[in-house]
Write an enzyme that holds these catalytic residues in place. Structure first.
Site, short mmCIF file in Angstrom:
data_model
loop_
_atom_site.label_atom_id
_atom_site.label_comp_id
_atom_site.label_asym_id
_atom_site.label_seq_id
_atom_site.Cartn_x
_atom_site.Cartn_y
_atom_site.Cartn_z
N GLY A 128 -0.13 -5.34 0.42
CA GLY A 128 -1.14 -5.23 -0.63
C GLY A 128 -0.66 -5.77 -1.97
CB ALA A 147 -0.87 -0.02 1.25
CD GLU A 170 -3.58 -8.03 1.79
OE1 GLU A 170 -4.40 -8.43 2.60
OE2 GLU A 170 -3.19 -6.85 1.74
CD GLU A 223 -0.03 -6.16 5.24
OE1 GLU A 223 -0.43 -5.97 4.09
OE2 GLU A 223 0.62 -7.19 5.56
#
Length: 696
Positions: free
Chosen positions: A105, A64, A108, A128
């Site tokens: 992310g 992210a 993911e 994270e």
């Protein structure tokens, strides 16, 4: 349309989508928009039968964009979840092609493609947890469906990055390719030719069904012991359990709810503060941008004791040749024996390979001759903490070392200015204070004297990063940043004992707070006889009218040195400790001698009393320039003293607790203990103005 962040090319029947958003292709609003548009284009192009997504530059999608957290850009559509939904239901084959890192992310996103391929040097992970969060885009739901539950728990609660070979063995990726682009395109063609159909990861349930609840109970126990009060690892286990007990859709909703809960938590704020603090600590204001570090390609260490040996290991682990000097063969042999033994333990635990041990040991050259150090780029003195010895060594090094070599001392509190005064090159002299055991502890407290050159400062800061340490810069002052504060933590613990708290209560409160061990257990482990010696040495610098509790001295007089005599604040049988009425009787006799009325304390009172003095002394360090900023103190205490990272460091904790309350506690402490405990001008100003450290 604006496609600049995601390139679109056709290679036969394969569309290649390249994310071009330097430096790390973070999932910014611009990247999400670009991916959304490129996927639509591929969907409507009848000639396209497969899509490859890869990163331009040196990495896949690293995660992210944390600079957009909480801003309007984070709300721009499509969200990461929107793109994942498109990928998961995409009518054509989708392949994530990973080089560099696929983290958070980024991974993911890859988990919603039909398949994943990676080059040999790539690494993947869901880190994270290090920010007090969980992977909030399906990571806890999809990863265990590939790896199985126990591996999934380990990977996500630790946040570790794993190399391609391991990711392939665990089922996270489907193939290893030599070239990221051509390899992925070839993989897509082969899958199309063979008519292989891929089931979306979220629909693969064989590894998350029929899992016994005992698996989660065991994980909570094991992870909880390591987490020491961190909430994110425990919430991650809840989410992975939901992947096993709920439908996929419900699991994803549950994960999102728990993500929001963590995002709103104090721990997330503290861990994010800490994440940026560590980066900030490397930036030294006032040094011109054109000052470049000197190359460090060889290192010399003086003293093969515990510290010298540990420092040698740190450099050897980073591939830097080390010359290790001691005065006699017996000391050298003993030191190298300890180094060999330390490496041997790592090999037996599987944390390093035998080859890594052999190549590290081959980089350490023992010597008895000072002349062998002359050509090294840096020399680090790790001799006894005595000024006369250090001056003698630096005088000798001044005449011996090549011009421009850095002369560093590993002192933990002696004056760098005074050490530098015996040399003709004070600009090259600096403190490099490693923490014991030096091959394990992360902090490198670099200390500049009034004369240390900018080039020297930049070099040792850069060197810290190079050898895997977290560097912080301090100005020369007694005890520098960390040890100068430590005496107030241990001192206050002793005053609490005099006033009625027990060793058990103080240690319990400290470990509940998140410290690895309490101050009394720490004293017992280090040996109280050592504390008495160093306190004697420092007695002269303590002004008249200041109280220092004599409890430690009284325990030592009674033959209670700590673990080494099987009795200190506690009684020991092996490593196990027990409350000891004899120790309590000695403590109570001190209270009586000084006319102190003993009382009971609440745990919250003990906690505030232990940690507030750290904040007060830290504020004085900012005020007198010992520390550049409050966040540097946080970095020093997290890495050198085991302050819990999920509380952000003592200064972050203090601001949350309330600087007005810290100020009041400092006034009270000064009344009890003497003027050294009083608040400084900076703390007073911030407390009265209701401001935080940003206004310092």
């Amino acid at each position: 349309m604006a496609m600049s962040t995601v390139g679109y090319e056709i290679d036969g029947e394969v569309a290649v989508l390249t994310v071009e958003y330097p430096p790390v292709n973070a999932l910014s609003a611009a990247v999400r928009t670009g991916l959304g548009e490129a996927l639509e284009r591929a969907r409507s192009d009848a000639a396209v039968r497969a899509v490859v997504i890869l990163g331009g530059g040196k990495t896949f999608i690293a995660g992210a964009d944390i600079t957009e957290f909480g801003t309007d850009k984070s709300k721009v559509k499509p969200s990461l979840q929107d793109i994942q939904t498109v990928l998961e239901g995409f009518p054509k084959l989708t392949i994530a092609a990973i080089h560099g890192t696929a983290l958070g992310g980024g991974l993911e996103l890859a988990l919603t493609c039909h398949a994943r391929v990676a080059v040999p040097a790539a690494r993947v992970g869901l880190p994270e947890v290090n920010l007090g969060l969980l992977p909030g885009a399906g990571g806890t739901q999809r990863l265990p469906r590939l790896t199985g539950v126990e591996v999934g728990i380990d990977l996500i609660t630790s946040g570790k990055h794993i190399p391609s070979q391991q990711a392939l063995a665990l089922g996270v990726i489907d193939a290893i390719v030599d070239d990221v682009r051509s390899g992925a395109v070839a993989y897509a063609r082969e899958a199309l030719a063979k008519g292989i159909s891929f089931v979306p990861v979220i629909e693969r349930n064989d590894k998350v069904t029929g899992i016994d609840a005992a698996v989660f109970a065991a994980a909570r126990k094991q992870v909880g012991a390591k987490a020491r009060g961190k909430i994110a690892p425990m919430v991650i286990i809840d989410c992975i359990e939901a992947a096993c007990t709920r439908s996929a859709a419900e699991g994803l909703v549950y994960e999102k709810e728990r993500f929001q809960e963590l995002f709103a938590s104090d721990q997330r704020a503290a861990l994010m503060h800490y994440f940026f603090a560590e980066r900030q600590a490397r930036k030294i204001p006032g040094i011109p941008a054109d000052v470049k570090p000197k190359p460090i390609q060889s290192c010399a260490i003086i003293g093969a004791g515990t510290m010298g040996g540990g420092i040698a290991m740190t450099f050897a682990n980073a591939g830097i040749p080390v010359t290790l000097l001691d005065l006699d063969q017996a000391s050298l042999d003993r030191g190298l024996g300890v180094v060999r033994n330390n490496y041997g333990i790592s090999v037996s635990r599987g944390s390093i390979s035998q080859e890594k041990m052999d190549s590290a040991l081959a980089l350490i050259t023992p010597t008895l001759a000072y002349d062998d150090l002359a050509t090294c780029d840096i020399v680090i003195e790790a001799a006894l903490e005595r000024m006369d010895i250090k001056k003698e060594i630096f005088f000798r090094l001044d005449g011996l070392m090549k011009p421009g070599a850095i002369l560093a001392s590993n002192t933990s509190y002696l004056s760098i200015d005074e050490i530098a005064s015996v040399t003709s090159r004070p600009g090259d002299v600096v403190g490099c204070h490693f923490f014991s055991p030096a091959n394990v502890m992360k902090l490198l407290e670099n200390v500049r004297s009034a004369s240390t050159s900018d080039e020297t400062i930049i070099t040792v800061m850069e060197m810290g990063k190079m050898i895997g340490k977290v560097p912080v810069l301090a100005r020369n002052a007694d005890g520098f940043i960390g040890n100068r504060m430590l005496q107030y933590y241990t001192g206050e613990a002793e005053f609490l004992l005099e006033q009625g708290a027990t060793p058990e209560q103080i240690d319990r409160v400290a470990t509940r707070f998140g410290m690895a061990m309490g101050p009394m257990s720490m004293r017992d482990m280090a040996g109280m006889d050592m504390a008495v010696v160093s306190r004697k040495g420092r007695a002269a610098s303590i002004p008249a009218g200041e109280r220092v509790s004599p409890i430690v001295e009284r325990l030592v007089e009674a033959g209670r040195y700590g673990q080494k005599t099987a009795k200190g604040f506690y009684r020991y049988e092996g490593r196990e400790k027990f409350s000891d009425p004899e120790a309590i009787a000695i403590i109570e006799s001190v209270s009586k001698e000084f006319g102190i009325t003993r009382r009971e304390f609440t745990d919250d009172e003990v906690e505030a009393r232990l940690f507030a003095p750290l904040v007060n002394e830290g504020a004085k360090e900012i005020e007198d320039g010992t520390a550049i900023r409050a966040s540097d103190i946080d970095v020093a205490w997290v890495n050198g003293y085991g302050f819990p990272v999920h509380r952000g460091g003592p200064m972050f904790w203090g601001e949350k607790y309330g600087l007005d309350r810290i100020y009041q506690m400092a006034l009270d402490a000064a009344e009890r203990n003497g003027p050294r405990w009083a608040p400084g001008k900076l703390l007073e100003r911030l407390a009265k103005e209701g401001k935080g450290w940003d206004a310092a």
